[in-house]
Design a protein around this motif. Structure first.
Motif, PDB file in Angstrom:
ATOM      1  N   LEU A 143      47.154  26.414  24.992  1.00 36.22           N
ATOM      2  CA  LEU A 143      46.047  26.086  25.898  1.00 36.22           C
ATOM      3  C   LEU A 143      45.120  27.294  26.099  1.00 36.22           C
ATOM      4  CD1 LEU A 143      44.817  23.905  27.671  1.00 36.22           C
ATOM      5  CD2 LEU A 143      46.298  24.652  29.546  1.00 36.22           C
ATOM      6  N   GLY A 144      45.748  28.479  26.234  1.00 35.62           N
ATOM      7  CA  GLY A 144      44.955  29.697  26.419  1.00 35.62           C
ATOM      8  C   GLY A 144      44.049  29.962  25.224  1.00 35.62           C
ATOM      9  N   MET A 145      44.570  29.743  24.019  1.00 33.36           N
ATOM     10  CA  MET A 145      43.760  29.952  22.804  1.00 33.36           C
ATOM     11  C   MET A 145      42.628  28.929  22.747  1.00 33.36           C
ATOM     12  SD  MET A 145      46.952  30.617  20.256  1.00 33.36           S
ATOM     13  CE  MET A 145      46.151  30.920  18.702  1.00 33.36           C
ATOM     14  N   LYS A 146      42.930  27.702  23.147  1.00 35.32           N
ATOM     15  CA  LYS A 146      41.884  26.655  23.143  1.00 35.32           C
ATOM     16  C   LYS A 146      40.750  27.041  24.104  1.00 35.32           C
ATOM     17  CE  LYS A 146      44.746  22.781  21.748  1.00 35.32           C
ATOM     18  NZ  LYS A 146      45.588  21.652  22.118  1.00 35.32           N
ATOM     19  N   GLN A 147      41.140  27.556  25.274  1.00 34.21           N
ATOM     20  CA  GLN A 147      40.110  27.960  26.241  1.00 34.21           C
ATOM     21  C   GLN A 147      39.295  29.125  25.692  1.00 34.21           C
ATOM     22  OE1 GLN A 147      39.729  25.442  28.042  1.00 34.21           O
ATOM     23  NE2 GLN A 147      39.848  26.308  30.084  1.00 34.21           N
ATOM     24  N   ARG A 148      39.976  30.047  25.005  1.00 34.58           N
ATOM     25  CA  ARG A 148      39.246  31.204  24.453  1.00 34.58           C
ATOM     26  C   ARG A 148      38.309  30.771  23.319  1.00 34.58           C
ATOM     27  NH1 ARG A 148      43.107  35.261  22.614  1.00 34.58           N
ATOM     28  NH2 ARG A 148      44.869  34.000  23.302  1.00 34.58           N
ATOM     29  N   LEU A 149      38.737  29.771  22.562  1.00 30.68           N
ATOM     30  CA  LEU A 149      37.832  29.275  21.522  1.00 30.68           C
ATOM     31  C   LEU A 149      36.611  28.610  22.179  1.00 30.68           C
ATOM     32  CD1 LEU A 149      37.696  29.108  18.374  1.00 30.68           C
ATOM     33  CD2 LEU A 149      38.381  26.715  18.602  1.00 30.68           C
ATOM     34  N   GLY A 150      36.859  27.970  23.329  1.00 33.61           N
ATOM     35  CA  GLY A 150      35.748  27.388  24.093  1.00 33.61           C
ATOM     36  C   GLY A 150      34.768  28.460  24.531  1.00 33.61           C
ATOM     37  N   VAL A 151      35.297  29.607  24.963  1.00 35.82           N
ATOM     38  CA  VAL A 151      34.413  30.714  25.356  1.00 35.82           C
ATOM     39  C   VAL A 151      33.666  31.223  24.121  1.00 35.82           C
ATOM     40  CG1 VAL A 151      34.307  33.040  26.337  1.00 35.82           C
ATOM     41  CG2 VAL A 151      35.879  31.358  27.309  1.00 35.82           C
ATOM     42  N   ALA A 152      34.382  31.331  22.997  1.00 31.43           N
ATOM     43  CA  ALA A 152      33.718  31.795  21.755  1.00 31.43           C
ATOM     44  C   ALA A 152      32.551  30.867  21.407  1.00 31.43           C
ATOM     45  CB  ALA A 152      34.728  31.838  20.608  1.00 31.43           C
ATOM     46  N   ALA A 153      32.758  29.570  21.591  1.00 34.60           N
ATOM     47  CA  ALA A 153      31.684  28.602  21.294  1.00 34.60           C
ATOM     48  C   ALA A 153      30.489  28.841  22.215  1.00 34.60           C
ATOM     49  CB  ALA A 153      32.207  27.173  21.460  1.00 34.60           C
ATOM     50  N   GLU A 166      36.263  26.493  35.619  1.00 36.05           N
ATOM     51  CA  GLU A 166      37.739  26.490  35.655  1.00 36.05           C
ATOM     52  C   GLU A 166      38.356  26.879  34.300  1.00 36.05           C
ATOM     53  OE1 GLU A 166      39.697  25.538  38.374  1.00 36.05           O
ATOM     54  OE2 GLU A 166      38.359  24.406  39.665  1.00 36.05           O
ATOM     55  N   PRO A 167      37.968  27.990  33.707  1.00 36.55           N
ATOM     56  CA  PRO A 167      38.501  28.326  32.385  1.00 36.55           C
ATOM     57  C   PRO A 167      39.981  28.706  32.420  1.00 36.55           C
ATOM     58  CG  PRO A 167      37.270  30.176  33.234  1.00 36.55           C
ATOM     59  CD  PRO A 167      37.104  29.061  34.226  1.00 36.55           C
ATOM     60  N   MET A 168      40.502  28.965  33.631  1.00 33.84           N
ATOM     61  CA  MET A 168      41.904  29.413  33.698  1.00 33.84           C
ATOM     62  C   MET A 168      42.833  28.294  34.158  1.00 33.84           C
ATOM     63  SD  MET A 168      41.322  33.205  35.126  1.00 33.84           S
ATOM     64  CE  MET A 168      39.738  34.003  34.988  1.00 33.84           C
ATOM     65  N   ASN A 169      42.261  27.109  34.349  1.00 36.28           N
ATOM     66  CA  ASN A 169      43.047  25.976  34.818  1.00 36.28           C
ATOM     67  C   ASN A 169      44.222  25.700  33.884  1.00 36.28           C
ATOM     68  OD1 ASN A 169      43.410  24.143  36.782  1.00 36.28           O
ATOM     69  ND2 ASN A 169      41.705  22.806  36.217  1.00 36.28           N
ATOM     70  N   GLY A 170      45.419  25.708  34.413  1.00 38.07           N
ATOM     71  CA  GLY A 170      46.598  25.347  33.617  1.00 38.07           C
ATOM     72  C   GLY A 170      47.122  26.454  32.724  1.00 38.07           C
ATOM     73  N   LEU A 171      46.478  27.616  32.740  1.00 41.21           N
ATOM     74  CA  LEU A 171      46.951  28.700  31.861  1.00 41.21           C
ATOM     75  C   LEU A 171      48.150  29.417  32.492  1.00 41.21           C
ATOM     76  CD1 LEU A 171      43.673  30.423  30.578  1.00 41.21           C
ATOM     77  CD2 LEU A 171      44.820  28.360  29.777  1.00 41.21           C
ATOM     78  N   ASP A 172      49.045  29.937  31.649  1.00 39.57           N
ATOM     79  CA  ASP A 172      50.165  30.705  32.188  1.00 39.57           C
ATOM     80  C   ASP A 172      49.656  32.112  32.557  1.00 39.57           C
ATOM     81  OD1 ASP A 172      50.226  32.421  29.923  1.00 39.57           O
ATOM     82  OD2 ASP A 172      51.434  30.972  28.821  1.00 39.57           O
ATOM     83  N   PRO A 173      50.440  32.873  33.343  1.00 39.61           N
ATOM     84  CA  PRO A 173      49.951  34.161  33.850  1.00 39.61           C
ATOM     85  C   PRO A 173      49.451  35.100  32.749  1.00 39.61           C
ATOM     86  CG  PRO A 173      51.989  33.570  34.950  1.00 39.61           C
ATOM     87  CD  PRO A 173      51.771  32.536  33.883  1.00 39.61           C
ATOM     88  N   VAL A 176      46.065  33.900  31.690  1.00 34.45           N
ATOM     89  CA  VAL A 176      45.083  34.182  32.750  1.00 34.45           C
ATOM     90  C   VAL A 176      44.654  35.646  32.650  1.00 34.45           C
ATOM     91  CG1 VAL A 176      44.797  34.474  35.262  1.00 34.45           C
ATOM     92  CG2 VAL A 176      45.844  32.392  34.365  1.00 34.45           C
ATOM     93  N   ARG A 177      45.638  36.527  32.439  1.00 29.73           N
ATOM     94  CA  ARG A 177      45.335  37.961  32.321  1.00 29.73           C
ATOM     95  C   ARG A 177      44.424  38.212  31.117  1.00 29.73           C
ATOM     96  NH1 ARG A 177      47.075  42.329  29.814  1.00 29.73           N
ATOM     97  NH2 ARG A 177      48.547  41.135  28.578  1.00 29.73           N
ATOM     98  N   HIS A 178      44.720  37.533  30.029  1.00 32.80           N
ATOM     99  CA  HIS A 178      43.935  37.657  28.806  1.00 32.80           C
ATOM    100  C   HIS A 178      42.486  37.217  29.067  1.00 32.80           C
ATOM    101  CE1 HIS A 178      43.309  37.903  24.563  1.00 32.80           C
ATOM    102  NE2 HIS A 178      44.600  38.056  24.310  1.00 32.80           N
ATOM    103  N   MET A 179      42.343  36.097  29.771  1.00 34.46           N
ATOM    104  CA  MET A 179      40.997  35.579  30.071  1.00 34.46           C
ATOM    105  C   MET A 179      40.239  36.565  30.970  1.00 34.46           C
ATOM    106  SD  MET A 179      38.805  33.104  29.574  1.00 34.46           S
ATOM    107  CE  MET A 179      39.649  31.662  28.943  1.00 34.46           C
ATOM    108  N   ARG A 180      40.947  37.136  31.950  1.00 34.83           N
ATOM    109  CA  ARG A 180      40.297  38.110  32.838  1.00 34.83           C
ATOM    110  C   ARG A 180      39.801  39.323  32.045  1.00 34.83           C
ATOM    111  NH1 ARG A 180      44.758  38.928  36.091  1.00 34.83           N
ATOM    112  NH2 ARG A 180      45.088  37.250  37.555  1.00 34.83           N
ATOM    113  N   GLU A 181      40.653  39.818  31.141  1.00 34.27           N
ATOM    114  CA  GLU A 181      40.268  40.970  30.323  1.00 34.27           C
ATOM    115  C   GLU A 181      39.026  40.645  29.504  1.00 34.27           C
ATOM    116  OE1 GLU A 181      41.548  43.941  30.559  1.00 34.27           O
ATOM    117  OE2 GLU A 181      42.831  43.084  32.116  1.00 34.27           O
ATOM    118  N   LEU A 182      39.000  39.414  28.992  1.00 35.77           N
ATOM    119  CA  LEU A 182      37.857  38.980  28.175  1.00 35.77           C
ATOM    120  C   LEU A 182      36.570  38.991  29.016  1.00 35.77           C
ATOM    121  CD1 LEU A 182      36.450  37.629  25.779  1.00 35.77           C
ATOM    122  CD2 LEU A 182      37.429  35.441  26.505  1.00 35.77           C
TER     123      LEU A 182
END
Ligand code: ATP
Length: 354
Positions: A143-153, A166-173, A176-182
């Motif tokens: 799910l985290g990779m899918k959200q990151r691909l969404g950000v890439a798009a 809500e890009p972090m919805n349902g992501l594991d901790p 979430v940390r990865h998304m924050r760093e991004l």
């Protein structure tokens, strides 16, 4: 942020209501006003149904406001939507990709819409940390990779403003940390302004420079994080074996001592006397508590005085193990803002009802 920041987007008294399938009117935005400073990561916070997605959709031109104004990049919406749209990238209501294609192939298809070339696609994949997984099929992504691909798009159009619902919805901790760093990298390395909505404060707390809290379609708090933290009051925490006696002693002097469970076990969170008489009828109240100067004090300090609390307790042979001042967290401020808004709404309702 020292000087007043440049405001990139401003919502001013925006109203939007929908007709539900039952023909009822559902208010989504009720005089929504918000500022988005350039170069900041803005956390748009609020419970489910508070109006976050609707607000973001009005900015993206996906929903037309009934009333109010929105300006972005110095232009008015919806008149200059095309001009503004070219400067924005968005991930709203989840990315729509084809499961059987690789991440890279999915982006190539979308890239054609934005005129993004191979190097721009590779750059977007590398920014979100998916370069190693670019050739794997999307259906195998977490799910985290899918959200990151969404950000890439959303990055393919080289936006100045990135809007993520809500890009972090349902992501594991970890995700979430990865998304924050991004998000931090996009702000720091690309100078991007990022708006990220969430109903969970802890998801965005560590990355946001600015926080906007929405409740029932209205903004109840819109400020930089340092400003918010400086407004929050700190509290005195007392760790003591005989909490019952300590509570009674402090209550006798007008303090509010609330039992709580802290990281080190049971504790009392002590607030100073805030208003009215300092408990003249309380069992431990000293005789001089009826001094008129004292008893009408309604404008006391926000934080209990540690040395005074210590003296009151030790005078009664109650010896704290620990006594410390804790600063208010963003969560305390968030909860206080939501409670204050609820109380104001209830008061207004009862006035209208009577
Ligand atoms: N198309 C629509 N038709 C009817 N009601 C709608 C529509 N879109 C939103 N609403 C209503 O407007 C209100 C605000 O919804 P919105 O999705 O903006 O909130 P939100 O804060 O983003 O919530 P969530 O965190 O659950 O996504 C809700 O009561 C919702 O049911």
């Amino acid at each position: 942020m020292g000087d007043a920041p440049e405001i990139l987007v401003r919502f001013d008294q925006v109203h939007k209501s929908f007709r539900t399938s039952r023909g009822r009117r559902q208010v989504a935005l009720d005089g929504f006003s918000m500022s988005i400073p350039r170069g900041a990561v803005v956390g748009l916070l609020g419970p489910n149904g508070s109006g976050k997605t609707t607000a973001l959709k009005t900015l993206l031109g996906l929903v037309r406001p009934d009333r109010g104004t929105i300006t972005a990049f110095g232009r008015g919406l919806p008149a200059d939507q095309r001009f503004v749209a070219r400067r924005m990238g968005a991930l709203i209501e989840g990315p729509a990709f084809t499961g059987s294609l690789t991440g890279e192939h999915n982006l190539r298809l979308l890239g054609e819409l934005h005129g993004a070339d191979r190097s721009e696609i590779a750059d977007a994949l590398s920014l979100v940390g998916l370069d190693g997984a670019a050739r794997r099929s999307y259906s195998g992504y977490s799910l985290g990779m899918k959200q990151r691909l969404g950000v890439a798009a959303a990055l393919l159009s080289q936006p100045d403003l990135l809007v993520l619902d809500e890009p972090m919805n349902g992501l594991d901790p970890e995700a979430v940390r990865h998304m924050r760093e991004l998000l931090k990298r996009l702000r720091d390395e690309r100078g991007m302004t990022v708006v990220v909505s969430s109903h969970i404060l802890s998801e965005v707390e560590l990355v946001s420079d600015w926080v906007t809290i929405v409740r029932n379609g209205r903004v109840i708090c819109d400020a930089s994080v340092p400003e918010l933290l400086s407004q929050g009051t700190s509290r005195l925490v007392v760790r003591v074996h005989d909490a019952v006696t300590a509570q009674s002693v402090l209550a006798g002097h007008g303090y509010t001592a609330v039992p709580a469970t802290g990281p080190a076990g049971p504790e009392l969170q002590v607030a100073p006397p805030v208003s009215g008489p300092k408990g003249p009828n309380a069992p431990d109240a000293p005789d001089d508590s009826q001094d008129p100067d004292d008893s009408q004090d309604t404008d006391g300090p926000d934080t209990a005085d540690g040395s005074e609390v210590l003296k009151l307790l030790t005078d009664r042979a109650v010896y704290p193990r620990e006594l410390l001042v804790e600063s208010a967290s963003l969560e305390d401020i968030y909860v206080a803002a939501v409670r204050a808004a609820d109380a104001a709404a209830a008061q207004q309702e009862s006035r209208h009802g009577s």
